[in-house]
Design a protein around this motif. Structure first.
Motif, PDB file in Angstrom:
ATOM      1  N   ARG A 272       7.118  10.168  -4.268  1.00  0.00           N
ATOM      2  CA  ARG A 272       5.746  10.679  -4.378  1.00  0.00           C
ATOM      3  C   ARG A 272       4.935  10.318  -3.135  1.00  0.00           C
ATOM      4  O   ARG A 272       4.182  11.155  -2.607  1.00  0.00           O
ATOM      5  CB  ARG A 272       5.073  10.099  -5.627  1.00  0.00           C
ATOM      6  CG  ARG A 272       5.380  10.869  -6.909  1.00  0.00           C
ATOM      7  CD  ARG A 272       4.421  10.480  -8.035  1.00  0.00           C
ATOM      8  NE  ARG A 272       4.668   9.112  -8.476  1.00  0.00           N
ATOM      9  CZ  ARG A 272       5.508   8.795  -9.460  1.00  0.00           C
ATOM     10  NH1 ARG A 272       6.172   9.743 -10.102  1.00  0.00           N
ATOM     11  NH2 ARG A 272       5.667   7.539  -9.827  1.00  0.00           N
ATOM     12  N   ALA A 273       5.086   9.087  -2.658  1.00  0.00           N
ATOM     13  CA  ALA A 273       4.313   8.658  -1.485  1.00  0.00           C
ATOM     14  C   ALA A 273       4.723   9.434  -0.238  1.00  0.00           C
ATOM     15  O   ALA A 273       3.869   9.818   0.572  1.00  0.00           O
ATOM     16  CB  ALA A 273       4.498   7.157  -1.265  1.00  0.00           C
ATOM     17  N   ALA A 276       3.309  12.992  -0.521  1.00  0.00           N
ATOM     18  CA  ALA A 276       1.860  13.027  -0.310  1.00  0.00           C
ATOM     19  C   ALA A 276       1.498  12.846   1.157  1.00  0.00           C
ATOM     20  O   ALA A 276       0.495  13.404   1.636  1.00  0.00           O
ATOM     21  CB  ALA A 276       1.184  11.946  -1.161  1.00  0.00           C
ATOM     22  N   ASP A 293      -4.765   6.198  -0.978  1.00  0.00           N
ATOM     23  CA  ASP A 293      -4.163   7.524  -0.984  1.00  0.00           C
ATOM     24  C   ASP A 293      -3.678   7.894   0.415  1.00  0.00           C
ATOM     25  O   ASP A 293      -3.942   7.177   1.392  1.00  0.00           O
ATOM     26  CB  ASP A 293      -5.135   8.575  -1.539  1.00  0.00           C
ATOM     27  CG  ASP A 293      -6.429   8.681  -0.735  1.00  0.00           C
ATOM     28  OD1 ASP A 293      -6.422   8.362   0.473  1.00  0.00           O
ATOM     29  OD2 ASP A 293      -7.454   9.097  -1.309  1.00  0.00           O
ATOM     30  N   ALA A 294      -2.974   9.004   0.516  1.00  0.00           N
ATOM     31  CA  ALA A 294      -2.354   9.394   1.783  1.00  0.00           C
ATOM     32  C   ALA A 294      -3.387   9.647   2.871  1.00  0.00           C
ATOM     33  O   ALA A 294      -3.177   9.301   4.044  1.00  0.00           O
ATOM     34  CB  ALA A 294      -1.483  10.635   1.573  1.00  0.00           C
TER      35      ALA A 294
END
Length: 318
Positions: A272-273, A276, A293-294
Motif C-alpha cells: 500500500r505504501a 501510494a 501520508d505519501a
C-alpha cells in the motif's frame, strides 16, 4: 598465394619508450618468463596471488580516497556532476561505474557521466590515437558544458595517458574539482589533479597488461567513489539502497524487500505504501516509519534534500 605484410620498421627508442620503461605497470617479471609452459592450475594460483595484493595497495590510499570523496559529495550536493575520463580499460571502467548509478541510486543519467577516448565505439573496439589527444578530452568536456561545480576524475593506469591528463588540466582550468586515479607513483596525472590517488600494484602477470591488477584496483576505487559519494548524498538509509529505481521485476521485488527490512511492516502495508508513493522506496519507508501520508512524505524528503534520516528526525522532533 597470400602475400605477407611488409615488415614493421624498427625505430630507435624514443622518449615515450623510455617513459614507459620507467613505469611499474609496464615492468617485466623475469620470474614469469616461462609461464606459458606452466600447468594451468599453477598459472591460476600465480594470478590469484597477484590479485590478492590489490586490496592492500588500495588500503594505502584510503585517506586520499576519502578526501576526494568528501570533495566530490560537496560539489554534487550543490548540483555538480561527477565525470570520469579515461581511455581503453580505464575509460570502460569509468563508463561502467557511471552506468550503474541510475538503477542503483536513482540518479539522472547526466549526474554521473563516463567519457572514454574515442566515444561509444571505443567501448568495444580500440579507436586508434584517441588516447593520445588532450584536445579530444577538452572537446568532450566542452560538449558537456563543464562548470565550476562539477568534478572530473581522470583515470589512467600509467598516469600519463594524454586524454586523462588533458581532461584534468582542462577541468582544473574551468574551476572544477579534479581527481587523478593512477597505478604508478609521481605521475603527470597526479601532478595535474588536486586529489591524486596512486594505487601502485606493481608489475602485471602479463607485462603491460593493465586490465589485470591495475584494472582491478581502478574498479575498487571507482566503486568507493560512487558508492560512498551516494551515501553522503543520502542515497542510502543505513546500508539499504533506498533510492533504487524499480524498473524491472527484480528491482521491484528488491524495492519491496528494502521497505520491509527498513520498517518491519507487513507485506500488505508495504504494498500500500509503495502504491501510494508511486513506487518510490524512500517515500514508502518515510510514510510507514513516520506515520504520514505519501504527499507529506514527498514534501519532507524534498525539504531534507532527499536525506531520509533527516526527514525522519524532522517528524520525530518534539
Amino acid at each position: 598465394m597470400t602475400s605477407l605484410p611488409p615488415p614493421v620498421p624498427h625505430n630507435p627508442p624514443g622518449p615515450l619508450q623510455s617513459e614507459l620503461e620507467s613505469l611499474t605497470t609496464e615492468a617485466y617479471r623475469s620470474d614469469l618468463a616461462d609461464i606459458d609452459r606452466w600447468p594451468t592450475l599453477d598459472i591460476a594460483r600465480a594470478m590469484n596471488r597477484e590479485d590478492a595484493a590489490v586490496p592492500t595497495a588500495v588500503a594505502a590510499q584510503l585517506p586520499r580516497i576519502a578526501a576526494a570523496i568528501d570533495g566530490i559529495a560537496a560539489r554534487m550536493a550543490r548540483g555538480g556532476r561527477l565525470v570520469y575520463c579515461g581511455a581503453g580499460t580505464a575509460g570502460r571502467l569509468g563508463v561502467l561505474d557511471a552506468s550503474e548509478c541510475p538503477p542503483t541510486f536513482n540518479t539522472a543519467p547526466q549526474e554521473v557521466i563516463g567519457l572514454i577516448a574515442g566515444g561509444r565505439p571505443a567501448m568495444t573496439a580500440a579507436v586508434e590515437g584517441a588516447e593520445d589527444s588532450r584536445e579530444l578530452a577538452e572537446a568532450d568536456l566542452a560538449a558537456l558544458g563543464l562548470a565550476e561545480r562539477d568534478v572530473v576524475v581522470g583515470v589512467s593506469a600509467s598516469g600519463r595517458t594524454p586524454y586523462a591528463v588533458g581532461a584534468v588540466v582542462c577541468a582544473r582550468r574551468a574551476g572544477a574539482l579534479t581527481v587523478g586515479l593512477s597505478c604508478n607513483a609521481d605521475t603527470p596525472l597526479s601532478a595535474a589533479a588536486e586529489h591524486p590517488i596512486e594505487v601502485v600494484v606493481g608489475p602485471e602477470l602479463i607485462a603491460g597488461s593493465t586490465r589485470l591488477k591495475a584494472g582491478t584496483a581502478q574498479k575498487l576505487v571507482l566503486n568507493m567513489i560512487s558508492t560512498i559519494s551516494m551515501i553522503r548524498l543520502g542515497k542510502t538509509y543505513g546500508n539499504l539502497m533506498v533510492d533504487v529505481r524499480a524498473s524491472n521485476d527484480k528491482l521491484r521485488a528488491r524495492s519491496r524487500r528494502i521497505v520491509s527490512l527498513a520498517t518491519g511492516a507487513s507485506t500488505e502495508d508495504v504494498e500500500r505504501a509503495l502504491a501510494a508513493g508511486g513506487g518510490e522506496t524512500k517515500n514508502a519507508i518515510l510514510a510507514l516509519l513516520g506515520g504520514v501520508d505519501a504527499a507529506t512524505a514527498a514534501r519532507l524528503l524534498t525539504e531534507s534534500g532527499g536525506h531520509l534520516r533527516t526527514a525522519l528526525h524532522a517528524i520525530r522532533r518534539p
